[in-house]
Design an enzyme around this catalytic site. Structure first.
Site, PDB file in Angstrom:
ATOM      1  N   HIS A  43       0.870  -1.185   0.000  1.00  0.00           N
ATOM      2  CA  HIS A  43       0.000   0.000   0.000  1.00  0.00           C
ATOM      3  C   HIS A  43       0.903   1.230   0.000  1.00  0.00           C
ATOM      4  O   HIS A  43       1.206   1.773   1.059  1.00  0.00           O
ATOM      5  CB  HIS A  43      -0.878  -0.051   1.259  1.00  0.00           C
ATOM      6  CG  HIS A  43      -1.906   1.026   1.348  1.00  0.00           C
ATOM      7  ND1 HIS A  43      -3.076   0.866   2.041  1.00  0.00           N
ATOM      8  CD2 HIS A  43      -1.946   2.282   0.849  1.00  0.00           C
ATOM      9  CE1 HIS A  43      -3.797   1.971   1.955  1.00  0.00           C
ATOM     10  NE2 HIS A  43      -3.120   2.854   1.251  1.00  0.00           N
ATOM     11  N   GLU A  70      -2.674  -1.600  -3.083  1.00  0.00           N
ATOM     12  CA  GLU A  70      -3.731  -0.799  -2.476  1.00  0.00           C
ATOM     13  C   GLU A  70      -3.336   0.660  -2.501  1.00  0.00           C
ATOM     14  O   GLU A  70      -2.149   0.980  -2.373  1.00  0.00           O
ATOM     15  CB  GLU A  70      -3.907  -1.160  -1.005  1.00  0.00           C
ATOM     16  CG  GLU A  70      -4.223  -2.587  -0.739  1.00  0.00           C
ATOM     17  CD  GLU A  70      -4.226  -2.877   0.757  1.00  0.00           C
ATOM     18  OE1 GLU A  70      -4.744  -3.935   1.110  1.00  0.00           O
ATOM     19  OE2 GLU A  70      -3.699  -2.062   1.545  1.00  0.00           O
ATOM     20  N   HIS A 190      -7.673  -5.582   7.559  1.00  0.00           N
ATOM     21  CA  HIS A 190      -7.310  -4.581   8.571  1.00  0.00           C
ATOM     22  C   HIS A 190      -7.524  -5.135   9.964  1.00  0.00           C
ATOM     23  O   HIS A 190      -8.618  -5.523  10.334  1.00  0.00           O
ATOM     24  CB  HIS A 190      -8.064  -3.251   8.425  1.00  0.00           C
ATOM     25  CG  HIS A 190      -7.136  -2.091   8.641  1.00  0.00           C
ATOM     26  ND1 HIS A 190      -6.708  -1.688   9.889  1.00  0.00           N
ATOM     27  CD2 HIS A 190      -6.473  -1.309   7.760  1.00  0.00           C
ATOM     28  CE1 HIS A 190      -5.863  -0.688   9.757  1.00  0.00           C
ATOM     29  NE2 HIS A 190      -5.681  -0.440   8.467  1.00  0.00           N
TER      30      HIS A 190
END
Ligand code: PXP
Length: 238
Positions: A43, A70, A190
């Site tokens: 990410h 991401e 997450h």
């Protein structure tokens, strides 16, 4: 069984803290795959404090499972992914400078902005996923803007797991059934960890992929990377 995509941002953070290429993100990605990971995620954020934009092309060269990138769709981010063409791009509504992702997209309000971006990614042959909260309206909106998959933001589940795991998983289980009925693919991530993962997976039979970084890297300090990946795979199987 959902696939395990290992998020390597925290490995990149350690690398960046000393300015040299140690640990080597590419070697760690290869080792994760060798130890059983079914995907690699990074990410890159605009400040590149952990994963950097140039890590995307380097990983694309070596990842043989699935590469998931991401990020917030800035022009820079889109330029990198459209050039590199990872297997999947997950769009996340993080404003630049945000510490970590903490909510999903409002797929209704931001539809006009997201629809053309998803179109560009799909035209490049990239599977798209968008980060959402477990809200049926947001899933209807996700379908309308043309995404292939959604990724549930599982922070609220993880935070409530110790006190009320049934209540915490319920909105995800029903939203997952709704997403599956709409024909959307389903990812999640997450704050998932060795304690809360198996229960989550057991309640979402349509789940296709989890991406896990922070807890997995911390667990690897104690158990080693190979054992840790096996432990996570074991949670996904059961
Ligand atoms: N999914 C998204 C969209 C994220 O931003 C992150 C963190 O970078 C994760 C999954 C993985 O979360 P964690 O590091 O808590 O496992």
């Amino acid at each position: 069984m959902p696939r395990l995509s290992v998020n390597l941002n925290k490995v990149a953070l350690i690398r960046n803290s000393r300015g040299a290429n140690f640990p080597d993100l590419i070697k760690v990605a290869r080792d994760c795959e060798r130890y059983g990971a079914q995907g690699i995620t990074i990410h890159p954020r605009p400040d590149q404090r952990h994963a950097r934009y140039d890590d995307v092309a380097a990983l694309k060269e070596v990842v043989t499972t699935e590469l998931n990138i991401e990020g917030y769709p800035t022009e820079k981010f889109l330029d990198v992914v459209l050039t590199t063409r990872p297997d999947q791009v997950t769009l996340v509504p993080d404003e630049p400078g945000q510490l970590t992702s903490d909510h999903g997209w409002d797929t209704m309000k931001r539809a006009d902005e997201l629809r053309p971006i998803i179109g560009r990614l799909r035209n490049a042959g990239i599977r798209t996923s968008i980060f959402v909260d477990p809200d049926p309206k947001m899933l209807d909106g996700a379908l309308a803007i043309g995404t292939d998959r959604i990724e549930f933001y599982t922070g609220p589940y993880a935070h409530a797991y110790d006190t009320d795991r049934d209540g915490a998983v319920a909105p995800f289980a029903s939203a997952s059934a709704h997403a599956a009925a709409l024909g959307l693919g389903i990812n999640a991530g997450h704050d998932l960890n060795l304690d809360n993962l198996a229960y989550f997976v057991s309640k979402l039979p349509d789940l296709q992929e989890v991406s896990i970084g922070h807890a997995l890297v911390v667990d690897a300090l104690y158990f080693g990377l190979e054992n840790t990946i096996q432990l996570y795979l074991n949670r996904l199987e059961n």
